[in-house]
Design a protein around this motif. Structure first.
Motif, short mmCIF file in Angstrom:
data_model
loop_
_atom_site.label_atom_id
_atom_site.label_comp_id
_atom_site.label_asym_id
_atom_site.label_seq_id
_atom_site.Cartn_x
_atom_site.Cartn_y
_atom_site.Cartn_z
N LEU A 2 -3.85 28.69 -20.38
CA LEU A 2 -3.32 30.15 -20.49
C LEU A 2 -4.50 30.67 -19.70
O LEU A 2 -5.69 30.77 -19.31
N SER A 3 -3.61 31.44 -18.80
CA SER A 3 -4.77 32.51 -18.01
C SER A 3 -4.48 33.49 -19.03
O SER A 3 -4.15 33.96 -20.63
N GLU A 4 -5.86 34.60 -18.90
CA GLU A 4 -6.49 35.17 -19.71
C GLU A 4 -5.60 36.20 -20.48
O GLU A 4 -5.55 36.15 -21.53
N ARG A 5 -4.98 36.79 -19.71
CA ARG A 5 -3.88 37.81 -19.81
C ARG A 5 -2.31 37.47 -21.10
O ARG A 5 -1.88 37.71 -21.89
N GLU A 6 -2.21 35.76 -19.84
CA GLU A 6 -1.30 35.31 -20.92
C GLU A 6 -1.41 34.36 -22.14
O GLU A 6 -1.34 34.80 -23.25
N ARG A 7 -2.97 34.66 -22.76
CA ARG A 7 -3.56 34.20 -23.69
C ARG A 7 -3.31 35.71 -24.97
O ARG A 7 -3.11 36.27 -25.94
N VAL A 8 -4.00 36.91 -24.55
CA VAL A 8 -4.25 37.63 -25.24
C VAL A 8 -2.73 38.34 -25.64
O VAL A 8 -2.99 38.71 -27.13
N ALA A 9 -2.20 37.82 -24.80
CA ALA A 9 -0.41 38.49 -24.97
C ALA A 9 -0.11 37.61 -25.95
O ALA A 9 0.39 38.38 -27.09
N ILE A 10 0.21 36.21 -25.59
CA ILE A 10 0.22 35.22 -26.99
C ILE A 10 -0.09 35.95 -28.23
O ILE A 10 0.41 35.90 -29.32
N ILE A 11 -1.93 35.98 -28.54
CA ILE A 11 -2.40 35.88 -29.54
C ILE A 11 -1.56 37.38 -30.45
O ILE A 11 -1.73 37.40 -31.36
N LEU A 12 -1.85 37.95 -29.54
CA LEU A 12 -1.79 39.91 -29.96
C LEU A 12 -0.30 39.75 -30.39
O LEU A 12 -0.35 40.45 -31.66
N CYS A 13 0.83 38.91 -29.84
CA CYS A 13 2.36 39.42 -30.22
C CYS A 13 2.28 38.09 -31.55
O CYS A 13 2.57 38.70 -32.25
#
Lengths: 194, 162
Positions: free
Chosen positions: A143-154
Motif C-alpha cells: 500500500l501507499s505510505e498513507r494508506e498503510r499508516v491509516a490502516i495500521i493506526l485505525c
C-alpha cells in the motif's frame, strides 16, 4: 491520603504527565511510557515486521520524545504526537532497509512476531499464523505510505479518524479514503485467505 | 447510486456513520448489485483477517532498559562536554597569551622607534629642500597676488566714515 494521592496520580492525563515531565519529573515520563510502550512497540512491529528490532526502535521513539520534552506544547493529544514521531521513524527505517535489503525470507519469517506460546501450540497452526502474518505484512507493504499508516493506526492501534488525520497531516475525509482504498487493495492481495 | 460511490460509503455504513437517506441508499444498492455485495462481504472479511496478525510479546524490562539507555547516552554526552570543558581554559589562556604578546610587540615598537633613527639619504635630503623652497615661493606668490584686492580693512573704514 496516600491512596488518594496515588489514585489522583493514576487519573492524570497524558498532557498533565508530560507537563510534569517537562519540569524534570522522570517518574511522570515513566508513567507515560508505561501507558503507551506496548502500543508503540506493536505499531513499529507492524510497520517493519521486525520483532527483534521493534523494541529498540520503540525506545528510540520514546528517547526522541524525552529529549524534546522541554519543547512540548500541549496543543494536540500526546498519543498523536507520539505516533507522529513513531511514524516518521518507521518510514525512515523502512526506507533505509529497502536500500540495503539483504534479509532472506527465512530470516523474515523468523522475525515475524512472537506468536504466543510457540512450545505448546500446534505446529501447523503456528506455521499458518506465521504465514498469514507475513502475508498481511507484505500486503500492507504494497500500500501507499498513507494508506498503510491509516490502516495500521485505525485497525491495530484503534485510533479515531481525527487522531489518524493529525498523525498523517490530512483531513478526516482523506483518512477514510485511504482506509477504503487500502481495504480494496488488501482484498486483492489477500484474496487467497478470504 | 453508482457502485464506486457506494463502495466509498461502505466504510461509514459498516461503522454506522451514515445518515438515514445514505444508509437506505446503500442497503437498497447492496440488495440489487451482486458485485457491491461481494465487495461489502470481502471488505469485512479482510478487515477481520487482519486480526490474525498478532501482537508481539514485549520484554518486561522495556522501561528500565530505556532509562539505562538515557543514562548511557547522557554519560557519552557528558564526556563530549568534558572535552570542551577541558579545552575551554586552554583556549582562554592561549588567547590571553596572544594578546599580551601583541601588546608587548606594540610597546617595544613604540619605545624603540625614534625620529633620530630615521636615516635620510642624500636624495631624500635634496628632495625635502626642494619641497620647502617650493612651499615658500607659493606662499609668497599667494600673499603678493592677494595684495591687488586689499587693503580691505581700510576701505571698510573709509566707507563707514563717508
Amino acid at each position: 491520603m496516600q491512596t488518594f494521592v496515588s489514585l489522583s496520580r493514576t487519573m492524570e492525563s497524558d498532557i498533565e504527565l508530560m507537563l510534569r515531565a517537562k519540569t524534570g519529573d522522570d517518574s511522570a515520563f515513566t508513567e507515560l511510557m508505561r501507558r503507551h510502550y506496548k502500543g508503540v512497540v506493536n505499531y513499529v512491529y507492524r510497520f517493519t515486521n521486525d520483532r527483534a528490532n521493534s523494541e529498540d526502535l520503540a525506545q528510540e521513539v520514546f528517547l526522541r520524545v524525552y529529549r524534546s520534552v522541554k519543547r512540548y506544547n500541549p496543543q494536540a493529544k500526546f498519543s498523536t504526537w507520539l505516533y507522529k514521531i513513531a511514524t516518521n521513524l518507521c518510514i525512515t527505517e523502512v526506507k533505509s532497509r529497502n536500500k540495503n535489503q539483504t534479509v532472506s525470507l527465512d530470516e523474515m519469517q523468523e522475525n515475524t512476531g512472537d506468536l504466543g506460546d510457540s512450545k505448546s501450540e500446534d505446529p501447523s497452526n503456528l506455521t499458518f499464523r506465521r504465514e498469514i502474518g507475513t502475508a498481511i505484512f507484505e500486503a500492507l507493504k504494497s500500500l501507499s505510505e498513507r494508506e498503510r499508516v491509516a490502516i495500521i493506526l485505525c485497525k491495530y492501534e484503534d485510533l479515531p479518524y481525527e487522531e489518524v488525520a493529525e498523525v498523517i497531516g490530512c483531513t478526516i475525509g482523506a483518512v477514510k479514503t485511504y482506509v477504503h482504498r487500502g481495504r480494496m487493495k488488501l482484498i486483492e492481495k489477500l484474496k487467497t485467505y478470504l | 447510486m453508482e457502485c464506486e460511490k457506494i463502495r466509498e460509503l461502505i466504510l461509514d455504513y459498516s461503522e454506522g456513520d451514515l445518515n438515514q437517506s445514505d444508509k437506505l441508499g446503500v442497503e437498497k444498492h447492496l440488495k440489487e448489485c451482486k458485485e457491491c455485495n461481494i465487495y461489502f462481504e470481502q471488505s469485512h472479511k479482510v478487515w477481520n483477517l487482519l486480526d490474525n496478525w498478532h501482537t508481539v510479546q514485549i520484554n518486561n524490562d522495556f522501561i528500565p532498559r530505556f532509562w539505562d539507555r538515557v543514562t548511557t547516552e547522557d554519560r557519552k554526552k557528558g564526556n563530549a562536554f568534558d572535552f570542551f570543558r577541558n579545552l575551554r581554559p586552554n583556549l582562554v589562556s592561549g588567547g590571553v597569551g596572544v594578546i599580551i604578546l601583541i601588546l608587548v610587540v606594540f610597546l617595544v615598537n613604540i619605545l624603540v622607534s625614534h625620529h633620530d633613527n630615521i636615516v635620510f639619504t642624500e636624495g631624500d635630503r635634496s628632495d625635502e629642500e626642494l619641497l620647502i623652497e617650493f612651499d615658500r615661493s607659493i606662499t609668497k606668490e599667494t600673499a603678493e597676488s592677494l595684495e591687488i584686492y586689499g587693503p580691505w580693512s581700510d576701505e571698510i573704514e573709509e566707507n563707514k566714515g563717508g
